[in-house]
Design a protein around this motif. Sequence first.
Motif, PDB file in Angstrom:
ATOM      1  N   ASN A  42      47.415  37.372  37.302  1.00  0.00           N
ATOM      2  CA  ASN A  42      46.425  38.281  37.991  1.00  0.00           C
ATOM      3  C   ASN A  42      46.272  37.395  39.219  1.00  0.00           C
ATOM      4  O   ASN A  42      46.665  36.103  39.574  1.00  0.00           O
ATOM      5  N   GLU A  43      45.497  37.859  40.159  1.00  0.00           N
ATOM      6  CA  GLU A  43      44.992  36.799  41.296  1.00  0.00           C
ATOM      7  C   GLU A  43      44.160  35.969  40.911  1.00  0.00           C
ATOM      8  O   GLU A  43      43.575  36.163  40.013  1.00  0.00           O
ATOM      9  N   GLU A  44      44.108  34.709  41.369  1.00  0.00           N
ATOM     10  CA  GLU A  44      43.305  33.535  41.082  1.00  0.00           C
ATOM     11  C   GLU A  44      41.835  33.925  40.801  1.00  0.00           C
ATOM     12  O   GLU A  44      41.384  34.786  41.871  1.00  0.00           O
ATOM     13  N   ILE A  45      41.193  33.287  39.703  1.00  0.00           N
ATOM     14  CA  ILE A  45      39.957  33.489  39.582  1.00  0.00           C
ATOM     15  C   ILE A  45      39.237  32.218  39.762  1.00  0.00           C
ATOM     16  O   ILE A  45      39.608  31.118  38.939  1.00  0.00           O
ATOM     17  N   ASP A  46      38.203  32.102  40.591  1.00  0.00           N
ATOM     18  CA  ASP A  46      37.529  31.046  40.750  1.00  0.00           C
ATOM     19  C   ASP A  46      36.663  30.938  39.517  1.00  0.00           C
ATOM     20  O   ASP A  46      35.794  31.375  39.066  1.00  0.00           O
ATOM     21  N   ALA A  47      36.730  29.523  38.881  1.00  0.00           N
ATOM     22  CA  ALA A  47      36.074  29.298  37.652  1.00  0.00           C
ATOM     23  C   ALA A  47      34.445  29.232  37.800  1.00  0.00           C
ATOM     24  O   ALA A  47      33.792  29.580  37.128  1.00  0.00           O
ATOM     25  N   ASP A  48      34.258  28.657  38.913  1.00  0.00           N
ATOM     26  CA  ASP A  48      32.664  28.439  39.404  1.00  0.00           C
ATOM     27  C   ASP A  48      32.202  29.732  39.584  1.00  0.00           C
ATOM     28  O   ASP A  48      31.002  30.213  39.284  1.00  0.00           O
ATOM     29  N   ALA A  49      32.931  30.775  40.134  1.00  0.00           N
ATOM     30  CA  ALA A  49      32.277  32.038  40.407  1.00  0.00           C
ATOM     31  C   ALA A  49      32.429  33.072  39.110  1.00  0.00           C
ATOM     32  O   ALA A  49      31.309  33.613  38.737  1.00  0.00           O
ATOM     33  N   LEU A  50      33.337  32.697  38.097  1.00  0.00           N
ATOM     34  CA  LEU A  50      33.196  33.348  36.915  1.00  0.00           C
ATOM     35  C   LEU A  50      32.027  32.849  36.121  1.00  0.00           C
ATOM     36  O   LEU A  50      31.394  33.667  35.493  1.00  0.00           O
ATOM     37  N   ALA A  51      31.592  31.726  36.163  1.00  0.00           N
ATOM     38  CA  ALA A  51      30.666  30.994  35.604  1.00  0.00           C
ATOM     39  C   ALA A  51      29.302  31.554  35.867  1.00  0.00           C
ATOM     40  O   ALA A  51      28.290  31.699  35.491  1.00  0.00           O
ATOM     41  N   ARG A  52      29.261  32.021  37.232  1.00  0.00           N
ATOM     42  CA  ARG A  52      27.927  32.652  37.786  1.00  0.00           C
ATOM     43  C   ARG A  52      28.023  34.056  37.592  1.00  0.00           C
ATOM     44  O   ARG A  52      27.272  35.026  38.169  1.00  0.00           O
ATOM     45  N   ASP A  53      29.144  34.678  37.032  1.00  0.00           N
ATOM     46  CA  ASP A  53      29.204  35.931  36.654  1.00  0.00           C
ATOM     47  C   ASP A  53      29.406  37.007  37.977  1.00  0.00           C
ATOM     48  O   ASP A  53      29.097  37.946  37.946  1.00  0.00           O
ATOM     49  N   ASN A  54      29.880  36.211  38.919  1.00  0.00           N
ATOM     50  CA  ASN A  54      30.310  36.935  40.223  1.00  0.00           C
ATOM     51  C   ASN A  54      30.807  38.199  39.748  1.00  0.00           C
ATOM     52  O   ASN A  54      32.215  38.294  39.030  1.00  0.00           O
ATOM     53  N   ALA A  55      30.590  39.357  40.440  1.00  0.00           N
ATOM     54  CA  ALA A  55      31.186  40.441  40.192  1.00  0.00           C
ATOM     55  C   ALA A  55      32.674  40.572  40.161  1.00  0.00           C
ATOM     56  O   ALA A  55      33.432  41.150  39.394  1.00  0.00           O
ATOM     57  N   ARG A  56      33.303  40.201  41.390  1.00  0.00           N
ATOM     58  CA  ARG A  56      34.465  40.341  41.630  1.00  0.00           C
ATOM     59  C   ARG A  56      35.507  39.353  40.641  1.00  0.00           C
ATOM     60  O   ARG A  56      36.540  40.016  39.861  1.00  0.00           O
ATOM     61  N   ALA A  57      34.958  38.123  40.158  1.00  0.00           N
ATOM     62  CA  ALA A  57      35.644  37.419  39.271  1.00  0.00           C
ATOM     63  C   ALA A  57      35.492  38.165  37.761  1.00  0.00           C
ATOM     64  O   ALA A  57      36.677  37.989  37.354  1.00  0.00           O
ATOM     65  N   VAL A  58      34.409  38.716  37.618  1.00  0.00           N
ATOM     66  CA  VAL A  58      34.519  39.403  36.330  1.00  0.00           C
ATOM     67  C   VAL A  58      35.391  40.468  36.272  1.00  0.00           C
ATOM     68  O   VAL A  58      36.167  40.605  35.145  1.00  0.00           O
ATOM     69  N   ARG A  59      35.400  41.220  37.361  1.00  0.00           N
ATOM     70  CA  ARG A  59      36.317  42.208  37.305  1.00  0.00           C
ATOM     71  C   ARG A  59      37.963  41.895  37.171  1.00  0.00           C
ATOM     72  O   ARG A  59      38.488  42.372  36.436  1.00  0.00           O
ATOM     73  N   ASN A  60      38.174  40.936  38.055  1.00  0.00           N
ATOM     74  CA  ASN A  60      39.355  40.227  37.957  1.00  0.00           C
ATOM     75  C   ASN A  60      39.919  39.824  36.579  1.00  0.00           C
ATOM     76  O   ASN A  60      41.145  39.486  36.352  1.00  0.00           O
ATOM     77  N   ALA A  61      38.870  39.291  35.680  1.00  0.00           N
ATOM     78  CA  ALA A  61      39.042  38.770  34.434  1.00  0.00           C
ATOM     79  C   ALA A  61      39.518  39.888  33.354  1.00  0.00           C
ATOM     80  O   ALA A  61      39.519  39.630  32.212  1.00  0.00           O
ATOM     81  N   ARG A  62      39.097  41.182  34.105  1.00  0.00           N
ATOM     82  CA  ARG A  62      39.238  42.396  32.774  1.00  0.00           C
ATOM     83  C   ARG A  62      40.627  42.446  32.516  1.00  0.00           C
ATOM     84  O   ARG A  62      41.617  42.513  33.107  1.00  0.00           O
TER      85      ARG A  62
END
Length: 325
Positions: A42-62
């Motif tokens: 996938n495209e890179e997911i920023d771990a800080d953003a994922l930890a904050r439940d940032n919507a884009r990071a969460v979607r990219n992790a699906r």
Amino acid sequence: MHRESIREWLAASPVRLAPMASYTNVPFRQVAVQCGSGFTTNEEIDADALARDNARAVRNARTDVDLGVVAMQLLGCTEETMVPSALRLVEEGADIVDINMGCPVQKIVKRGKGAALMRDVPATARLLTSIRNAIPDTPLTIKIRSGWSEEHQNAVEVARMAQDVGVDAITVHPRTRSQQYTGRAPWDVIADVVAAVDIPVTGNGDVKSLHDARRMMEQTGCASVMIGRAALGRPWVFDPVYEALDDAGRFDYETDVVSRHLDLMESYFPRVEAVLQMKKHLMYYSRTWAGARLLRGELFDLKTTERVREVFSKRVRPIGEAAGR
Ligand SMILES: Cc1cc2nc3c(=O)[nH]c(=O)nc-3n(C[C@H](O)[C@H](O)[C@H](O)COP(=O)(O)O)c2cc1C
């Protein structure tokens, strides 16, 4: 899952799509896989953003769309967010966790992420060890550059460190951070890393065809190859069938792929983003189309998926060499 699975997956995926932020989302990866790419990242997911439940990071992790084996790439530099994010990706269904150690973008490296991880090898060894311990059964991979700058090239040192802390495979894009994406990618750095470690190495950089990919494997001994920019607007780069077609056959093949890609984008993204994504990819697809200048001018202002499709339908059959291939 077993860490050794990575060898089997790499052997089954000798040529595959490289991760590219804001391009290698689910629909584009589906199209690449349909054209013959091996497993995708996938495209890179920023771990800080994922930890904050940032919507884009969460979607990219699906991983709710079946893409076969899936590698998920994390960007970050602190254990506080990288370790829980790696765990979360595994819980979400990632088969492989990949750590981005190559992103050259200034706003990323100034925070110590991406290629900056290559500058402080002991600190990066500690970070990778913590991630390794947190996901002991999941293949862990890294993607590196040749180094920070012309004067500071340490791909071999970083690769040996990674192997020592339990990383299972490495991708090498042999440009320095200072080079960004300019100049030539010296493939001999890939060969140096292959010679230095026992874990599988994937080569990357300036591969524009299956022929180039075979050449890279022969010249460097790498186990597999990633193709990045040459796949934008040309996902058929992975398909030997496409290579063998004549101009008319290629036109029909391309039309079919682009239509399917438009469908996938429309069904995957919310409306406004679907238009944006369709325009962005059509800009790449249209590079070799006859009359592309006019189409691209029109594309720029479109606001609905219907209008984007209308413009695509105006694509005309190229006349021999006029296609510019
Ligand atoms: C627009 C763009 C976005 C990229 N995003 C990522 C990324 O998210 N993660 C990563 O590891 N590499 C990223 N890369 C680097 C590519 O994966 C690849 O290493 C690089 O483009 C060299 O390969 P190529 O010559 O086949 O394009 C990106 C490259 C481009 C052009």
